[in-house]
Design an enzyme around this catalytic site. Sequence first.
Site, PDB file in Angstrom:
ATOM      1  N   TYR A  98      48.585  44.083  32.384  1.00  0.00           N
ATOM      2  CA  TYR A  98      49.956  44.455  33.484  1.00  0.00           C
ATOM      3  C   TYR A  98      49.792  45.868  33.752  1.00  0.00           C
ATOM      4  CZ  TYR A  98      51.725  39.739  33.525  1.00  0.00           C
ATOM      5  OH  TYR A  98      51.789  38.438  33.907  1.00  0.00           O
ATOM      6  N   GLU A 140      54.572  34.351  28.916  1.00  0.00           N
ATOM      7  CA  GLU A 140      53.346  34.064  28.687  1.00  0.00           C
ATOM      8  C   GLU A 140      52.928  34.167  27.480  1.00  0.00           C
ATOM      9  OE1 GLU A 140      51.308  36.796  31.401  1.00  0.00           O
ATOM     10  OE2 GLU A 140      52.369  35.951  32.927  1.00  0.00           O
TER      11      GLU A 140
END
Length: 398
Positions: A98, A140
């Site tokens: 990310y 996640e």
Amino acid sequence: MLSEQSVPVVRATLPAVGAAIGDIADVFYRKLFEAHPDLLRNLFNRGNQANGEQQRALAGSIAAFAGMLLENPDERADVMLSRISHKHASLGITPEQYTVVHENIMAAIVEVLGDAVTPEVARAWDEVYWLMANALIALEARLYAQTGVEAGDVWRSMEIADRVEESADAVSFVLRPADDRAPAPFRPGQYVSVQVELPDGARQIRQYSLSAAPGRPDWRITVKRVQGDGQPDGEVSNWLHANARKGGVLTVSAPFGDLGLAEQDGPLLLASAGIGVTPMLAMLDHLAAAGSARPVTVVHADRTPDTHAHRQEQLDLVRALPDARLHLWYEEPGEQAPEASAGRADLTGLDLPEGLTVYLCGPVPFMRAVRGDLLRRGVPAEAVHYEVFGPDLWLGQQ
């Protein structure tokens, strides 16, 4: 939620960002793949990059998330982001990635919007990004923990125990662990990712629904050969059709997906088109194995009886349930399917009982049409669940 100082900035700039988000996405992926070419070869779907679908999906997700932060600041984003987090988990995405995305998306925003990106605007959209990213990272992490794996460590070797031609363009593979470990549990309707090494050395990944019930010593997936119709043919599906044989070994992820059948007692509607039948088969197989008495309405649309993968199996599973009915539509029914209607699926005449839960899978136009019909007939939006394979171009259009 967005901070007080960022709300007016995002509200004022969302129209401009939204109008340019397609260009921003194009620049983002160009920058990302220039800096990290391995991501295009080994993570992102090269076909979806070539036809622009991935860029449109990114644009839709960012715009929808920013709009939600403004219009519904007190609502959690988990429901909206659940489908994305399952897809990411099936690919083995880790939190560190990310940061890579952040660097390139913010650089793309600055490049496209230029001087309009003041420090104040940059800070506000940086906040939007990290609110979305951190929500996904948390979801996640939960999925990895539930699956019993470390973040990103989702892959294992599965032996092809059998291969069955289900139609002219669909083949099923029975998969068995190549080691002594039992296959991971899953909910009917979930999928796995399959990673294959292509002739140019790229390792491409695609998702396939588990098309039989859980609780067995093996899994089954069904793969439709994707032919381009003006676009490139599907790389992974065509490789599997040509090369995957009984006794071979595939690299397969743990099961993920938020379409999983809920264990309830109320009435069900399972609606599919084309290869979207596969998660519905797992649900029907599970219901039949459990001896379920739930009222089940099954709808399937296909081009012809011959292109209807697992046609006889679906008929048999519906017959095995005491309170199930099957409604078939074929564009070209021919003489093989006198019980089927001609044309596209039409739910107008179907009984929709109170408390109905709906599961949809198939091409986006089919699902959009069916969902629209259901909403107009009073089925609550939260009762309609769906699965999209490929970029979720539907996101934010519901």
